[in-house]
Design a protein around this motif. Structure first.
Motif, PDB file in Angstrom:
ATOM      1  N   MET A  64     -41.536  20.626   1.928  1.00 25.59           N
ATOM      2  CA  MET A  64     -40.496  21.634   2.130  1.00 25.59           C
ATOM      3  C   MET A  64     -39.185  21.032   2.643  1.00 25.59           C
ATOM      4  O   MET A  64     -38.118  21.359   2.143  1.00 25.59           O
ATOM      5  N   MET A  65     -39.263  20.166   3.613  1.00 24.04           N
ATOM      6  CA  MET A  65     -38.058  19.595   4.225  1.00 24.04           C
ATOM      7  C   MET A  65     -37.879  18.111   3.891  1.00 24.04           C
ATOM      8  O   MET A  65     -37.163  17.414   4.583  1.00 24.04           O
ATOM      9  N   GLY A  66     -38.528  17.629   2.842  1.00 25.47           N
ATOM     10  CA  GLY A  66     -38.444  16.204   2.527  1.00 25.47           C
ATOM     11  C   GLY A  66     -37.845  15.953   1.160  1.00 25.47           C
ATOM     12  O   GLY A  66     -37.371  16.868   0.487  1.00 25.47           O
ATOM     13  N   PRO A  67     -37.870  14.693   0.757  1.00 25.54           N
ATOM     14  CA  PRO A  67     -37.322  14.332  -0.550  1.00 25.54           C
ATOM     15  C   PRO A  67     -38.146  14.953  -1.681  1.00 25.54           C
ATOM     16  O   PRO A  67     -39.347  15.164  -1.546  1.00 25.54           O
ATOM     17  N   LYS A  68     -37.465  15.245  -2.778  1.00 31.25           N
ATOM     18  CA  LYS A  68     -38.112  15.883  -3.927  1.00 31.25           C
ATOM     19  C   LYS A  68     -38.125  14.928  -5.116  1.00 31.25           C
ATOM     20  O   LYS A  68     -37.219  14.125  -5.297  1.00 31.25           O
ATOM     21  N   THR A  69     -39.169  15.048  -5.927  1.00 28.04           N
ATOM     22  CA  THR A  69     -39.293  14.288  -7.163  1.00 28.04           C
ATOM     23  C   THR A  69     -39.285  15.272  -8.324  1.00 28.04           C
ATOM     24  O   THR A  69     -40.179  16.112  -8.407  1.00 28.04           O
ATOM     25  N   PRO A  70     -38.291  15.191  -9.213  1.00 28.63           N
ATOM     26  CA  PRO A  70     -38.272  16.116 -10.353  1.00 28.63           C
ATOM     27  C   PRO A  70     -39.445  15.832 -11.293  1.00 28.63           C
ATOM     28  O   PRO A  70     -39.704  14.688 -11.650  1.00 28.63           O
ATOM     29  N   LYS A  71     -40.157  16.882 -11.671  1.00 33.03           N
ATOM     30  CA  LYS A  71     -41.299  16.792 -12.583  1.00 33.03           C
ATOM     31  C   LYS A  71     -40.979  17.672 -13.793  1.00 33.03           C
ATOM     32  O   LYS A  71     -40.957  18.895 -13.690  1.00 33.03           O
ATOM     33  N   ASP A  72     -40.715  17.019 -14.935  1.00 36.53           N
ATOM     34  CA  ASP A  72     -40.385  17.748 -16.153  1.00 36.53           C
ATOM     35  C   ASP A  72     -41.605  18.466 -16.716  1.00 36.53           C
ATOM     36  O   ASP A  72     -42.734  17.986 -16.596  1.00 36.53           O
ATOM     37  N   ASN A  73     -41.333  19.613 -17.344  1.00 34.53           N
ATOM     38  CA  ASN A  73     -42.361  20.368 -18.053  1.00 34.53           C
ATOM     39  C   ASN A  73     -43.529  20.756 -17.139  1.00 34.53           C
ATOM     40  O   ASN A  73     -44.697  20.623 -17.506  1.00 34.53           O
ATOM     41  N   TYR A  74     -43.190  21.216 -15.952  1.00 38.42           N
ATOM     42  CA  TYR A  74     -44.168  21.660 -14.967  1.00 38.42           C
ATOM     43  C   TYR A  74     -44.207  23.183 -14.949  1.00 38.42           C
ATOM     44  O   TYR A  74     -43.200  23.852 -15.200  1.00 38.42           O
ATOM     45  N   THR A  75     -45.376  23.712 -14.618  1.00 38.16           N
ATOM     46  CA  THR A  75     -45.535  25.156 -14.471  1.00 38.16           C
ATOM     47  C   THR A  75     -45.977  25.475 -13.055  1.00 38.16           C
ATOM     48  O   THR A  75     -46.782  24.755 -12.466  1.00 38.16           O
TER      49      THR A  75
END
Length: 173
Positions: A120-131
């Motif tokens: 929630m409060m940390g770094p994010k990793t984009p994940k393509d084609n996720y549901t």
């Protein structure tokens, strides 16, 4: 470390979680899950329960995470829907539906796009084609929120089981 484990165990007990024989109790609701799913100890005091689902073709098990915050906590349905959709890099393809669970209305959100995965409060990793499958299940004094995310194809394989899980606390009368 021992103190941390004790705190986590206490947090799990304080959220009224019990898992056995394909049943997970959260906030007075008993959720039935398929034998192919596994209940695992929550990894955070924010989690009221976690189910792992091994899916062929997925690099790691999917997780259905249960959240219960108590009366007056956790926000209303629309606030949670907005927050879930906001976890995508751009507006996802999404739909919100009401599922009839033997007379009880359960809200289900399905969203697909580039999901920003991470704490929630940390770094994010984009994940393509996720549901994302997000559910708001009415409880005795407050809703239970359930969220499952993963690769689109893997989530599609468990979508029907997820919907059955949402209906399971409300058997036909």
């Amino acid at each position: 470390m021992k103190r941390l484990l004790s705190l986590l165990a206490l947090a799990a007990l304080s959220t009224s979680v019990l898992a056995e024989d394909g049943k997970l109790a959260v906030a007075g609701l008993n959720f039935a899950y398929p034998a192919t799913w596994t209940s695992v100890p929550p990894t955070s005091p924010m989690r009221a329960g976690t189910l792992q689902i091994a899916v062929e073709g997925a690099e790691k098990p999917l997780e259905a995470v249960f959240y219960y915050f108590g009366a007056g906590q956790g926000g209303d349905a629309q606030a949670n829907i907005t927050r879930w959709l906001g976890q995508f890099a751009s507006p996802p393809e999404s739909k919100t539906e009401e599922i009839d669970a033997n007379g009880t209305k359960v809200t289900l959100v399905t969203a697909t796009g580039t999901y920003n995965d991470g704490p929630m409060m940390g770094p994010k990793t984009p994940k393509d084609n996720y549901t994302l499958l997000g559910a708001i299940v009415p409880g005795n004094d407050a809703p239970v929120f359930i969220k499952l995310t993963g690769p689109k194809d893997a989530v599609a394989k468990v979508s029907d089981s997820f919907k059955s899980l949402l209906k399971s606390p409300f058997p036909a009368k």
